[in-house]
Design a protein around this motif. Structure first.
Motif, PDB file in Angstrom:
ATOM      1  N   GLY A 228       0.814  -1.210   0.000  1.00 23.58           N
ATOM      2  CA  GLY A 228       0.000   0.000   0.000  1.00 23.58           C
ATOM      3  C   GLY A 228       0.847   1.259   0.000  1.00 23.58           C
ATOM      4  O   GLY A 228       0.550   2.232  -0.704  1.00 23.58           O
ATOM      5  N   ALA A 229       1.931   1.262   0.787  1.00 23.96           N
ATOM      6  CA  ALA A 229       2.830   2.421   0.821  1.00 23.96           C
ATOM      7  C   ALA A 229       3.494   2.638  -0.527  1.00 23.96           C
ATOM      8  O   ALA A 229       3.671   3.784  -0.974  1.00 23.96           O
ATOM      9  N   ALA A 230       3.876   1.550  -1.197  1.00 21.17           N
ATOM     10  CA  ALA A 230       4.490   1.664  -2.524  1.00 21.17           C
ATOM     11  C   ALA A 230       3.537   2.357  -3.491  1.00 21.17           C
ATOM     12  O   ALA A 230       3.937   3.236  -4.263  1.00 21.17           O
ATOM     13  N   LEU A 231       2.259   1.983  -3.452  1.00 14.47           N
ATOM     14  CA  LEU A 231       1.271   2.613  -4.320  1.00 14.47           C
ATOM     15  C   LEU A 231       1.055   4.075  -3.935  1.00 14.47           C
ATOM     16  O   LEU A 231       0.865   4.933  -4.808  1.00 14.47           O
ATOM     17  N   ALA A 232       1.087   4.370  -2.641  1.00 15.96           N
ATOM     18  CA  ALA A 232       0.924   5.756  -2.190  1.00 15.96           C
ATOM     19  C   ALA A 232       2.033   6.641  -2.747  1.00 15.96           C
ATOM     20  O   ALA A 232       1.777   7.742  -3.253  1.00 15.96           O
ATOM     21  N   PHE A 233       3.273   6.185  -2.662  1.00 17.95           N
ATOM     22  CA  PHE A 233       4.394   6.959  -3.209  1.00 17.95           C
ATOM     23  C   PHE A 233       4.284   7.079  -4.729  1.00 17.95           C
ATOM     24  O   PHE A 233       4.447   8.163  -5.297  1.00 17.95           O
ATOM     25  N   PHE A 234       4.004   5.961  -5.391  1.00 18.09           N
ATOM     26  CA  PHE A 234       3.920   5.975  -6.859  1.00 18.09           C
ATOM     27  C   PHE A 234       2.814   6.914  -7.333  1.00 18.09           C
ATOM     28  O   PHE A 234       3.020   7.703  -8.275  1.00 18.09           O
ATOM     29  N   ASN A 235       1.663   6.843  -6.705  1.00 17.62           N
ATOM     30  CA  ASN A 235       0.532   7.669  -7.116  1.00 17.62           C
ATOM     31  C   ASN A 235       0.799   9.157  -6.922  1.00 17.62           C
ATOM     32  O   ASN A 235       0.103  10.001  -7.512  1.00 17.62           O
ATOM     33  N   ASN A 236       1.784   9.483  -6.095  1.00 18.83           N
ATOM     34  CA  ASN A 236       2.136  10.878  -5.859  1.00 18.83           C
ATOM     35  C   ASN A 236       3.420  11.289  -6.564  1.00 18.83           C
ATOM     36  O   ASN A 236       4.069  12.263  -6.183  1.00 18.83           O
ATOM     37  N   GLY A 237       3.766  10.531  -7.596  1.00 21.05           N
ATOM     38  CA  GLY A 237       4.828  10.956  -8.485  1.00 21.05           C
ATOM     39  C   GLY A 237       6.224  10.479  -8.171  1.00 21.05           C
ATOM     40  O   GLY A 237       7.179  10.836  -8.886  1.00 21.05           O
ATOM     41  N   PHE A 238       6.403   9.660  -7.126  1.00 20.81           N
ATOM     42  CA  PHE A 238       7.731   9.151  -6.800  1.00 20.81           C
ATOM     43  C   PHE A 238       8.103   8.049  -7.801  1.00 20.81           C
ATOM     44  O   PHE A 238       7.275   7.200  -8.144  1.00 20.81           O
ATOM     45  N   THR A 239       9.343   8.072  -8.238  1.00 23.37           N
ATOM     46  CA  THR A 239       9.760   7.203  -9.348  1.00 23.37           C
ATOM     47  C   THR A 239      10.821   6.175  -8.976  1.00 23.37           C
ATOM     48  O   THR A 239      11.149   5.311  -9.790  1.00 23.37           O
ATOM     49  N   ASN A 240      11.369   6.264  -7.757  1.00 27.52           N
ATOM     50  CA  ASN A 240      12.467   5.372  -7.370  1.00 27.52           C
ATOM     51  C   ASN A 240      12.060   4.589  -6.120  1.00 27.52           C
ATOM     52  O   ASN A 240      12.508   4.880  -5.014  1.00 27.52           O
ATOM     53  N   ILE A 241      11.192   3.617  -6.306  1.00 25.41           N
ATOM     54  CA  ILE A 241      10.619   2.846  -5.198  1.00 25.41           C
ATOM     55  C   ILE A 241      11.042   1.392  -5.331  1.00 25.41           C
ATOM     56  O   ILE A 241      10.923   0.800  -6.407  1.00 25.41           O
ATOM     57  N   GLU A 242      11.507   0.806  -4.241  1.00 30.01           N
ATOM     58  CA  GLU A 242      11.894  -0.605  -4.236  1.00 30.01           C
ATOM     59  C   GLU A 242      11.310  -1.292  -3.013  1.00 30.01           C
ATOM     60  O   GLU A 242      11.341  -0.740  -1.910  1.00 30.01           O
ATOM     61  N   ILE A 243      10.787  -2.493  -3.221  1.00 28.31           N
ATOM     62  CA  ILE A 243      10.220  -3.289  -2.128  1.00 28.31           C
ATOM     63  C   ILE A 243      11.111  -4.502  -1.898  1.00 28.31           C
ATOM     64  O   ILE A 243      11.506  -5.181  -2.853  1.00 28.31           O
ATOM     65  N   TYR A 244      11.412  -4.779  -0.635  1.00 28.64           N
ATOM     66  CA  TYR A 244      12.239  -5.934  -0.274  1.00 28.64           C
ATOM     67  C   TYR A 244      11.442  -6.829   0.672  1.00 28.64           C
ATOM     68  O   TYR A 244      10.870  -6.363   1.653  1.00 28.64           O
ATOM     69  N   GLU A 245      11.410  -8.108   0.352  1.00 18.32           N
ATOM     70  CA  GLU A 245      10.574  -9.070   1.079  1.00 18.32           C
ATOM     71  C   GLU A 245      11.399 -10.279   1.499  1.00 18.32           C
ATOM     72  O   GLU A 245      12.171 -10.822   0.714  1.00 18.32           O
ATOM     73  N   LYS A 246      11.209 -10.699   2.741  1.00 16.85           N
ATOM     74  CA  LYS A 246      11.944 -11.840   3.282  1.00 16.85           C
ATOM     75  C   LYS A 246      11.563 -13.151   2.608  1.00 16.85           C
ATOM     76  O   LYS A 246      12.419 -14.007   2.350  1.00 16.85           O
ATOM     77  N   ARG A 247      10.286 -13.320   2.294  1.00 14.79           N
ATOM     78  CA  ARG A 247       9.819 -14.575   1.701  1.00 14.79           C
ATOM     79  C   ARG A 247      10.303 -14.719   0.256  1.00 14.79           C
ATOM     80  O   ARG A 247      10.633 -13.730  -0.396  1.00 14.79           O
ATOM     81  N   ALA A 248      10.312 -15.960  -0.213  1.00 17.58           N
ATOM     82  CA  ALA A 248      10.772 -16.226  -1.582  1.00 17.58           C
ATOM     83  C   ALA A 248       9.755 -15.805  -2.623  1.00 17.58           C
ATOM     84  O   ALA A 248      10.101 -15.572  -3.782  1.00 17.58           O
ATOM     85  N   ASP A 249       8.487 -15.683  -2.218  1.00 19.73           N
ATOM     86  CA  ASP A 249       7.432 -15.304  -3.163  1.00 19.73           C
ATOM     87  C   ASP A 249       6.172 -14.997  -2.359  1.00 19.73           C
ATOM     88  O   ASP A 249       5.970 -15.546  -1.279  1.00 19.73           O
ATOM     89  N   ILE A 250       5.342 -14.111  -2.865  1.00 21.94           N
ATOM     90  CA  ILE A 250       4.055 -13.841  -2.207  1.00 21.94           C
ATOM     91  C   ILE A 250       2.889 -14.029  -3.162  1.00 21.94           C
ATOM     92  O   ILE A 250       1.733 -13.938  -2.751  1.00 21.94           O
ATOM     93  N   SER A 251       3.185 -14.291  -4.432  1.00 22.48           N
ATOM     94  CA  SER A 251       2.127 -14.352  -5.431  1.00 22.48           C
ATOM     95  C   SER A 251       1.370 -15.673  -5.429  1.00 22.48           C
ATOM     96  O   SER A 251       0.279 -15.762  -5.977  1.00 22.48           O
ATOM     97  N   SER A 252       1.945 -16.695  -4.817  1.00 26.51           N
ATOM     98  CA  SER A 252       1.322 -18.021  -4.873  1.00 26.51           C
ATOM     99  C   SER A 252       0.880 -18.525  -3.503  1.00 26.51           C
ATOM    100  O   SER A 252       0.863 -19.718  -3.250  1.00 26.51           O
ATOM    101  N   GLN A 253       0.525 -17.597  -2.621  1.00 24.56           N
ATOM    102  CA  GLN A 253       0.090 -17.994  -1.285  1.00 24.56           C
ATOM    103  C   GLN A 253      -1.227 -18.761  -1.372  1.00 24.56           C
ATOM    104  O   GLN A 253      -2.214 -18.253  -1.900  1.00 24.56           O
ATOM    105  N   ASP A 254      -1.222 -19.974  -0.877  1.00 22.06           N
ATOM    106  CA  ASP A 254      -2.428 -20.787  -0.886  1.00 22.06           C
ATOM    107  C   ASP A 254      -3.452 -20.220   0.081  1.00 22.06           C
ATOM    108  O   ASP A 254      -3.113 -19.680   1.137  1.00 22.06           O
ATOM    109  N   ILE A 255      -4.710 -20.369  -0.273  1.00 18.93           N
ATOM    110  CA  ILE A 255      -5.773 -19.875   0.585  1.00 18.93           C
ATOM    111  C   ILE A 255      -5.757 -20.599   1.937  1.00 18.93           C
ATOM    112  O   ILE A 255      -6.149 -20.064   2.960  1.00 18.93           O
TER     113      ILE A 255
END
Length: 446
Positions: free
Chosen positions: A29-56
């Protein structure tokens, strides 16, 4: 949350390097907040190997209330279908599954944490914001403006203009900032009394259960998922229930689990196949803590949001909603800025707008995990007096949940600090609201 301060934002800071630790609801959410307000140099770092395939099955049911819906709509720009509306929460007691209480909603979308994360992730990816996985925070140094990660390829240190600390209630970034010699950051945490695990039904229809209702059975929580299956969340709260946390699907543990469901929630006991009961013991369990922090901004550089700032307890219904609102408030601060503000100005304004609400939420969550005898007596006194002892016309004898996710929350979104003030008014003639024991509890290093 009432925005009162007008800033002017320096166009040069739009290229500032923003590093976000954590790809949960708050971080994305913070990444989108910065991007939506014109920030162009945003990087997200995550401990897990992936978050896109989280099982329900590895997630858990939640409700996104009016507060969360507003924030999500603001961040992603469109209305996302998270799930059907929750009509009410019904509380049952055994052995006869008697409905002893019902709390009406009508404002909350029934969903899961993983669905919310996937919605945010989709929009982050569409905007080209990079996410670097398998990066575990090991240090954060505000004097050098650097954050250090342990990666598959070794240790990596990164300099940035703003560090967003959104790596959860066990936050290593927050811990590193607190341990700095010059730090004024104070942290208090209180462990949850329960540890949770999820069962998911094989059948898409549960004849005895109403899909519009979330059920609470003697510490078991049941809710329909978006695909029509039901999630049943078990809660281990004693040594006698330690089998609920076992990783071994032994015959004894399976028998205990079936007996546990039959005793605690007979209405759901027949919803699971033998295969699902076996899988239960291979799934991750989840625990947590209520968190309070003395400040949200450290040295004008690091910003604490989400569970790193105010982790709650599931019964409050506010964990994901508060995380989304953090990003919403951050976006609002930047939107109201104009042409001359520094990054420190933006962060300082965020703290001014959000700290009281963050700490108020911690108060609400603490009262949920450690209710006092006085709280029980207060409820009885308010009901017995038919509201005459209540100092709050808005709440009357109703619990504060009315303002969080009940019918009153549909009328207006009330800041957490105002909810706590209203709570104090309600209880001022019967001893006042609960207080956080900040002097007695030390930071719990997880």
């Amino acid at each position: 949350m009432t925005m009162t301060t007008t800033l002017s934002i320096n166009k040069n800071i739009k290229s500032s390097k923003i590093v976000i630790c954590g790809a949960g609801p708050a971080g994305l959410g913070a990444a989108l907040a910065f991007f939506n307000n014109g920030f162009t140099n945003i990087e997200i770092y995550e401990k897990r190997a992936d978050i896109s395939s989280q099982d329900i099955e590895e997630s858990y049911p939640i409700g996104v209330n009016t507060r969360g819906k507003r924030a999500l709509k603001h961040l992603v720009g469109v209305h996302e279908n998270l799930g059907d509306t929750v009509a009410s929460w019904n509380i049952y007691v055994t052995p006869y599954s008697i409905n002893v209480a019902s709390f009406k909603s009508g404002t909350v979308a029934s969903t899961t944490r993983s669905i919310v994360v996937n919605v945010l992730l989709k929009h982050v990816q569409e905007k080209g914001i990079p996410i670097y996985y398998s990066h575990a925070v090991t240090n954060a140094d505000s004097s050098k403006r650097t954050v250090t990660f342990d990666t598959k390829n070794g240790i990596k240190s990164i300099m940035c203009d703003c560090l967003v600390v959104a790596d959860g209630y066990k936050s290593r970034a927050r811990q590193a900032l607190q341990q700095q010699e010059s730090s004024t950051l104070q942290v208090r945490q209180w462990s949850w009394p329960l540890t949770f695990r999820v069962l998911v039904s094989d059948k898409k229809e549960a004849q005895e259960l109403d899909p519009s209702i979330h059920y609470i059975f003697n510490s078991i929580y049941a809710a329909e998922l978006r695909d029509g299956r039901w999630a049943v969340v078990t809660a281990c709260q004693s040594e006698q229930e330690a089998f609920l946390l076992s990783n071994q699907a032994t015959e004894t543990n399976l028998e205990k689990l079936e007996a546990y469901l039959k005793n605690k929630a007979p209405m759901v006991k027949d919803m699971f196949s033998d295969e699902e009961l076996h899988k239960y013991f291979s799934r991750a369990s989840f625990a947590g803590a209520v968190t309070w922090v003395s400040e949200l901004v450290v040295d004008g550089w690091a910003l604490l949001i989400g569970d790193a700032a105010h982790s709650t307890f599931p019964a409050t219904g506010e964990g994901v909603n508060a995380s989304l609102e953090d990003a919403y408030v951050l976006s609002q601060v930047m939107e109201k800025a104009q042409d001359s503000a520094s990054m420190q100005d933006i962060l300082s304004t965020f703290q001014k707008e959000r700290l009281a609400d963050s700490q108020a939420l911690s108060t609400i969550a603490y009262s949920a995990i450690r209710p006092s005898k006085l709280q029980i007596l207060q409820k009885l006194a308010l009901k017995a007096s038919c509201g005459l002892l209540s100092g709050s016309k808005r709440l009357g004898t109703n619990p504060i949940q009315e303002l969080l996710f009940g019918p009153l929350s549909a009328e207006t979104i009330t800041p957490y600090s105002e909810i706590v003030n209203e709570w104090q008014e309600q209880l001022k003639y019967v001893g006042g609201r609960p207080q956080l024991p900040l002097d007695g509890d030390k930071y719990q290093d997880y």
